[in-house]
Scaffold this active site. Structure first.
Site, PDB file in Angstrom:
ATOM      1  N   ARG A   7     -12.931  12.964  -8.473  1.00 50.37           N
ATOM      2  CA  ARG A   7     -14.111  13.831  -8.546  1.00 50.37           C
ATOM      3  C   ARG A   7     -13.872  15.248  -8.032  1.00 50.37           C
ATOM      4  NH1 ARG A   7     -18.339   9.862  -5.669  1.00 50.37           N
ATOM      5  NH2 ARG A   7     -16.447   9.497  -4.452  1.00 50.37           N
ATOM      6  N   LYS A  37       6.428  -9.267  -3.864  1.00 48.04           N
ATOM      7  CA  LYS A  37       7.453  -9.334  -2.823  1.00 48.04           C
ATOM      8  C   LYS A  37       8.591 -10.254  -3.253  1.00 48.04           C
ATOM      9  CE  LYS A  37       4.334  -8.300   1.008  1.00 48.04           C
ATOM     10  NZ  LYS A  37       5.022  -7.083   1.459  1.00 48.04           N
ATOM     11  N   HIS A  97      -4.171 -13.547  -1.194  1.00 42.93           N
ATOM     12  CA  HIS A  97      -2.762 -13.690  -0.822  1.00 42.93           C
ATOM     13  C   HIS A  97      -2.378 -15.132  -0.493  1.00 42.93           C
ATOM     14  CE1 HIS A  97      -2.987  -9.459  -0.799  1.00 42.93           C
ATOM     15  NE2 HIS A  97      -3.230  -9.253   0.468  1.00 42.93           N
TER      16      HIS A  97
END
Length: 501
Positions: A45, A193, A251
């Protein structure tokens, strides 16, 4: 030359863009893993020129990129050359006109014919505007559901994907109204990972482990995600989320599915995700009355980390001084299928813990006959296979060995594998792998709609039970500890104990 690919990052002024996304894209360029005709557009913005935006990102690259040395050279991988691909577009997330103007703006950025072209939209924004952005993209004609001949269109959505099962379904419905499921990449950086990706390789490419990966040999599994930091400058966000929503739903359950899933029919995105969904479906749902017996929640108090005094959660900036938001969750899960029947999974997640650590520990059953009892060896530690996600990514196997000497004494020893010592190349950041996969159309490491909703079903049952029996104050644990006494009681009543690290 292949058609141009436009990567439009909504929320381009935020930390995620500066700390993770642009460093990842720059690293992919330095390793020649993305096409030179990729154009990056930041959508935000604030009033800003292209040069101002590039200068801001250049500072971030020098601070956060693993290729910061290359950035300052004059070679083909210099930041100066890469920055020429980056542009800034001033737009308001809620303004439909800013979206209709985006397509001609993209067309103006390359000299090549933009029909066909590829478009990747990245929502690096607060979740409250996800649906707004998606609806405007659809109405502005920026989304093509056909890939042949017209280039492809994809979207990456950051977590959290809703606040409970109902809001997750609503968000997924709004996404599905504009994008087909194969165009949607719900990102969880844990899956990028190296050790997480290695779980399947380790299990299924080594004949000595997969035959033991079941209830005949495994006693129980522990998953620990511990952070030594508190909520830092995210107090307001964490007040709305809490550990259950912020970590368990995403996770931790993703780690659990990779550990517990069956071998897929093929190493292919949907085959792997099918097996992950089966695990989530097989998790025994909590009855309303079971939650108190199987789930512990707590909040960190004052304490010490690395010798430094720390404040309590309720004293953090942006946190309600009477807050009952949980910063720690421990839980016991059962997976009701053939492989894992009667093998409990213990999850432990918390902030302000004794150390930063993410690991999966698989505890194997004791040998059936205590052969060395007559020699005075009454207690022998079980074999433990540990997959360390962070820090010091690697794998270790604990087993018993005779200690030197004339007497029989069995001591636990470790065999260790560390990524940094076994592989000389620097490990790529998680976002590098995930962005690369999305650009090539590989959705293996991204969550599918049914994965998200099954995970939320489990978590929402806990949320409802907590809401129905509110607690005036949560149990406290000292910062720098391994959590509250109630967590120890949860596992000790099964005659087990948390792994000491």
């Amino acid at each position: 030359m292949p058609p141009p690919t436009y990567i439009v990052i909504f929320g381009a002024s935020g930390d995620l863009t500066k700390r993770k996304l642009l460093p990842a894209l720059y690293a992919l360029s330095c390793e020649n893993l993305i096409s030179p005709n990729i154009v990056i557009v930041g959508f935000a913005r604030k009033e800003k020129s292209h040069e101002q935006f590039r200068t801001e990102l250049g500072k971030a690259i020098k601070q956060h990129s693993r290729f910061k040395n290359e950035a300052e050279t004059k070679g083909k991988h210099s930041w100066e050359i890469f920055a020429k691909r980056i542009y800034y577009y001033k737009g308001d997330f809620s303004n439909a006109k800013d979206y209709t103007g985006l397509l001609p703006f993209l067309d103006s950025l390359t000299s090549a014919n933009t029909d066909p072209s590829n478009r990747l939209f990245y929502l690096a924004t607060p979740p409250r505007v996800f649906a707004i952005i998606i609806q405007h993209l659809g109405k502005a004609g920026l989304v093509s559901t056909k890939s042949s001949g017209n280039g492809w269109t994809r979207i990456i959505v950051e977590k959290p994907f809703g606040r409970d099962l109902e809001t997750a379904k609503i968000l997924n419905d709004k996404i599905a109204a504009v994008f087909q499921e194969n165009q949607v990449y719900r990102i969880d950086h844990y899956l990028g990972k190296e050790t997480v990706q290695n779980i399947l390789v380790f299990r299924m490419s080594n004949g000595i482990f997969e035959p033991l990966w079941n209830n005949h040999y495994v006693d129980h599994v522990q998953i620990t995600v511990a952070e030594s930091i508190g909520v830092e400058n995210r107090g307001s966000y964490f007040e709305e989320a809490g550990t259950l929503r912020d970590m368990i739903q995403s996770h931790v359950l993703q780690l659990l599915t990779l550990i517990a899933m069956e071998p897929p029919a093929a190493f292919e995105a949907n085959a792997i995700r099918d097996e992950k969904v089966k695990v989530l479906h097989a998790i025994r749902p909590y009855a309303h009355t079971d939650v108190d017996n199987h789930v512990v929640r707590a909040q960190y108090g004052e304490g010490h980390i690395d010798g430094n005094a720390t404040i309590a959660y309720r004293q953090e900036s942006g946190v309600n001084p009477n807050s009952n938001t949980e910063t720690f969750v421990a839980m016991r899960l059962n997976i009701d299928n053939w492989r894992w029947a009667k093998v409990p999974f213990y999850l432990r997640v918390g902030k302000r813990m004794a150390k930063r650590l993410t690991e999966v520990a698989i505890y194997f059953k004791h040998a059936p006959y205590a052969l060395f009892r007559s020699a005075g060896c009454h207690i022998i530690e079980p074999n433990v296979l540990t997959l360390r996600i962070q820090p010091n990514e690697g794998i270790s196997l604990g087993f018993g060995s005779k200690a030197p000497g004339t007497a029989i004494r069995i001591d636990p020893v470790q065999m260790d594998f560390l990524y940094e010592t076994s592989f000389q190349d620097a490990q790529p950041e998680a976002y590098e792998r995930l962005l690369s996969d999305c650009l090539t159309g590989d959705s293996t490491l991204f969550a599918r709609r049914d994965e998200i909703e099954h995970a939320w079903d489990l978590v929402t049952r806990i949320i409802h039970a907590w809401n129905d029996v509110p607690r005036p104050q949560l149990p406290k644990y000292q910062s720098g500890s391994w959590g509250p006494d109630e967590s120890d009681n949860l596992i000790q009543k099964d005659l087990r104990k948390w792994r000491k690290t």
